[in-house]
Enzyme design. Structure first.
Site, short mmCIF file in Angstrom:
data_model
loop_
_atom_site.label_atom_id
_atom_site.label_comp_id
_atom_site.label_asym_id
_atom_site.label_seq_id
_atom_site.Cartn_x
_atom_site.Cartn_y
_atom_site.Cartn_z
CE LYS A 1 -0.38 -0.43 5.05
NZ LYS A 1 -1.25 -0.90 6.15
CE1 TYR B 1 13.80 30.57 7.70
CE2 TYR B 1 14.29 28.23 7.62
CZ TYR B 1 14.01 29.41 6.98
OH TYR B 1 13.92 29.44 5.62
#
Ligand SMILES: *Cc1c(COP(=O)(O)O)cnc(C)c1O
Length: 353
Positions: free
Chosen positions: A35, A250
């Site tokens: 899957k 950041y």
């Protein structure tokens, strides 16, 4: 060498994992779960390879995954393809056309299969305690001797198989045995990767491993019997030193207190890594594990001390030296999630080792 992250899928390692699992599970059939595009590694490529290795039954989640897999395998490879979502009402024609086997998972789906006339095989998914899909034991009992349905498999799924001693496993096993008593002639399947390692009584006629085919240990930690299949690596773009008092990346949180030598590589969360791995995950470079300091969208930085490094050198972020289970532990998730995320920007290639 392209300057981007690269996902290398080792199909020989995949085949060896398939053989290892088959040897453990035998005589039960090992039916790969492919899957989510083969756990992000390419359902088409991994399924063709697994067919060559001997797999004859496959599981997908969605109807369209089943259709795509049928096309990929083609008429020369008449595999059985089971669909875990079951029979979504109104899709019987598509199921017939692609010769899929829906695993009926609630009374509405049973009604839809009956209404479709029962001219295609189905599986019966009984809920033994996960409470997200599957027929209740009471609903299942109404299907004994059903004149319309053509069941070919009885299955259920374990909720705590990775915790070998969990009481819930025993509860689910007892309920599954009871369900099986209603359909003694129907092949049965309970175990996925972890369940098949719990012992003989869990394996029944078929096991359904996913993550352990693709390199995840069955019990959410690296396992010496399972080989890495996917390797994620990326080239270094810059080597630099951050001076004390400066910040990295950041935010104002990462102010460095002593000179920090870093290699900045061309991989980030847009390539399928998890942002929260910054400060927690490791990378493999020049024969050792290195702390990953930040993971931004396109770039990450690893701490390299005084190890020589140059732009173009490659660092490993997951693979033989960094098991996917370690990456999962460092990012608070499971190997399944680390793998399926890799279907992003990283360039995929297939090798045989
Ligand atoms: C995903 C899934 C599997 C495979 O599980 P792994 O932990 O990856 O081995 C097996 N059965 C069902 C019902 C699933 O949803």
């Amino acid at each position: 060498m392209p300057h981007r992250a690269r996902l290398t899928v080792d199909l020989s390692a995949l085949d060896r994992n398939y053989r290892t699992l088959s040897a453990v599970a035998g005589p039960a059939e090992t039916a790969p779960v492919v899957k989510a595009d083969g756990y992000g590694l390419g359902a088409r490529q991994v399924s063709l390879s697994l067919w060559e290795a001997g797999a004859r039954s496959f599981f997908v989640a969605r109807l369209d995954e089943g259709e795509a897999l049928r096309r990929a395998l083609g008429p020369a490879r008449p595999a059985r393809i089971f669909v875990l979502d079951g029979l979504v009402p109104g899709t019987a024609d598509r199921v017939r056309r692609s010769q899929l086997i829906p695993l009926l998972a609630d009374p509405g789906q049973v009604a839809a299969a009956r209404a479709a006339g029962g001219d295609f095989p189905v599986g019966l998914h009984v809920d033994t305690g996960m409470n997200r899909q599957g027929l209740s034991p009471a609903d299942l009992s109404t299907l004994v001797g059903d004149p319309v349905l053509q069941p070919v498999l009885l299955m259920s799924h374990l909720g705590s198989a990775a915790e070998a001693g969990a009481k819930r496993n025993q509860v689910q096993l007892e309920r599954f045995r009871a369900a099986r008593g209603l359909f003694p002639d129907l092949p049965a399947s309970l175990a996925a990767s972890a369940g098949l390692f719990l012992g003989t009584e869990w394996r029944f006629d078929m096991v359904r491993p996913g993550v352990s085919l693709f390199g995840g240990g069955p019990f959410e930690t690296p396992d010496p019997r399972i080989e890495a299949v996917a390797t994620l690596d990326a080239p270094i773009l810059y080597v630099r030193t951050v001076e004390p008092g400066e910040w990295l990346g950041y935010g104002s949180g990462l102010q460095v207190t002593q000179p920090l030598r870093i290699a900045v590589a061309a991989a980030g969360y847009a390539d399928g890594l998890l942002r929260r791995g910054g400060g927690r995950a490791s990378a493999w470079f020049a024969g050792a594990r290195r702390p990953v300091r930040i993971i931004n969208m396109d770039l990450l930085a690893i701490e390299i001390g005084d190890t020589p490094a140059r732009p173009g050198d490659r660092i490993e972020l997951m693979g033989p030296n960094l098991p996917v289970d370690d990456l999962a532990a460092a990012t608070d998730t499971v190997a399944h999630e680390c793998l399926v995320r890799l279907s992003g920007r990283a360039r995929r290639r297939y090798v045989r080792s």
